[in-house]
Motif scaffolding. Sequence first.
Motif, short mmCIF file in Angstrom:
data_model
loop_
_atom_site.label_atom_id
_atom_site.label_comp_id
_atom_site.label_asym_id
_atom_site.label_seq_id
_atom_site.Cartn_x
_atom_site.Cartn_y
_atom_site.Cartn_z
N ARG A 240 -20.94 -36.63 -4.71
CA ARG A 240 -19.91 -35.69 -4.26
C ARG A 240 -20.48 -34.32 -3.92
NH1 ARG A 240 -18.18 -39.41 -7.48
NH2 ARG A 240 -16.07 -40.29 -7.27
N LYS A 241 -21.81 -34.19 -3.90
CA LYS A 241 -22.49 -32.94 -3.56
C LYS A 241 -22.10 -31.81 -4.52
CE LYS A 241 -22.79 -34.22 1.31
NZ LYS A 241 -22.48 -33.85 2.72
N LEU A 242 -22.04 -32.14 -5.81
CA LEU A 242 -21.67 -31.19 -6.83
C LEU A 242 -22.87 -30.81 -7.69
CD1 LEU A 242 -18.32 -32.85 -8.01
CD2 LEU A 242 -18.58 -30.94 -6.40
N ILE A 243 -22.89 -29.58 -8.18
CA ILE A 243 -23.98 -29.11 -9.05
C ILE A 243 -23.38 -28.37 -10.24
CG2 ILE A 243 -25.67 -28.93 -7.17
CD1 ILE A 243 -25.08 -25.91 -7.10
N ASN B 60 -19.46 -26.94 -5.64
CA ASN B 60 -19.83 -27.73 -4.48
C ASN B 60 -21.10 -27.15 -3.87
OD1 ASN B 60 -19.82 -28.36 -1.43
ND2 ASN B 60 -18.27 -29.77 -2.23
N ARG B 61 -22.10 -27.99 -3.70
CA ARG B 61 -23.40 -27.54 -3.24
C ARG B 61 -23.36 -26.93 -1.84
NH1 ARG B 61 -26.18 -32.14 -3.90
NH2 ARG B 61 -25.93 -32.79 -1.73
N GLU B 62 -22.46 -27.40 -0.99
CA GLU B 62 -22.41 -26.93 0.40
C GLU B 62 -21.45 -25.75 0.58
OE1 GLU B 62 -21.57 -30.31 2.81
OE2 GLU B 62 -23.61 -31.11 2.64
N THR B 63 -20.25 -25.83 0.01
CA THR B 63 -19.28 -24.74 0.18
C THR B 63 -19.51 -23.61 -0.80
OG1 THR B 63 -17.66 -25.67 -1.38
CG2 THR B 63 -17.57 -26.45 0.92
N ARG B 64 -20.26 -23.85 -1.89
CA ARG B 64 -20.54 -22.89 -2.95
C ARG B 64 -19.27 -22.45 -3.66
NH1 ARG B 64 -25.61 -24.32 -3.16
NH2 ARG B 64 -26.12 -22.51 -4.44
N SER C 184 -23.85 -36.16 -7.72
CA SER C 184 -24.70 -36.20 -6.53
C SER C 184 -23.97 -36.82 -5.35
CB SER C 184 -26.00 -36.96 -6.83
OG SER C 184 -26.76 -36.29 -7.82
N ASN D 91 -31.41 -25.43 -6.74
CA ASN D 91 -30.06 -25.31 -6.19
C ASN D 91 -29.94 -24.16 -5.20
OD1 ASN D 91 -28.90 -27.51 -7.53
ND2 ASN D 91 -28.56 -26.30 -9.39
N GLY E 247 -29.73 -34.57 -8.02
CA GLY E 247 -29.59 -33.12 -8.05
C GLY E 247 -30.30 -32.52 -9.25
#
Length: 338
Positions: free
Chosen positions: A116-119, A179-183, A114, A242, A106
């Motif tokens: 866990r799809k976190l930024i 969370n990269r997907e849920t924002r 990464s 991002n 990321g």
Amino acid sequence: MLNNKRRFSLMTTNSHSSSQKVGTINGTKVNEMHAVEAPLSGAADEAFVTSLRGRFVEGRFVYRQIFAIRSYEIGPDKTATMETLMNFLQETALNHVTSSGIGGDGFGATREMSLRKLIWVVTRIQVQVQRYSRWGDEIEIDTWVDAAGKNGMRRDWIIRDHYTKEIITRATSTWVIMNRETRRLSKIPGEVKKELVPFYLNRIAVASEEKDCEKLDKLTDDETSERIRSGLAPRWNDMDANQHVNNVKYIGWILETVPIEVLEDFNMTSMTLEFRRECRQSNLLESITIPTTRVIGESNNSINRKPHLQYTHMLRLQDDRIDVVRARTEWHFKQKLQ
């Protein structure tokens, strides 16, 4: 010093140097000049190259990188802009994570993040400028991290003149995880904390008495009639990895509503940004600026001297008027020789 700073030297065609001469560089002719490759000077040259790329100091707690102020990074007065400084801070932070060995796939994320799809997202940043570097100057930036409460991380920076070691800029910031997907914001997982803790350094760049901790209030419609600029549209190149507007881009939009005479005659010596929500390419923004104080008088040379001018700013979505960024800036008269 020049031999260490330059990998190549230019010599005229009638030079009698014994080094091998080439008429082109990467297939392009050099106008009546030959580019002669200078030999490496051993450990000193290798150390200089390493410092340009960035390196750890103080037992790997502090990451240091050197930058040169280039012609396209300056303003009309030939000094680096606030946007340039912010870009340097961001670049150093990202290189710090990459060089630490814990970087994931990321944009500045660790391996566990990464997975866990976190930024990382910055919530607040304050920059104090003692003086701005000029075109051609070389600076060195130190950055380090520490915990900020239970679910945040603080990142600090110090910028020095590379040769005199004079501290010319200090900055501090607070970051949280999204969370990269849920924002949506997330707590820092225990596995991520384990990656970060070995790099934590209990040190502050901005002294407590100089830190801007005051609340940045939302500007009301009654206050916004003085200076407002609508129709600010993010471009594709304003987006970061991002998928939201790069934090540095907001500075240019904020300055759109600062009076031109202030930009010409004053230096921005302090900027505090509070990021309230994301901005996407489809959004249209409004920029608002109002003066908050005006104090002109005697001042000393410390960074916490009273400003000559102070402004409050807000960027908001044009459609529903939800604020995206709140900011405060302080300004001082430019020195005559600057």
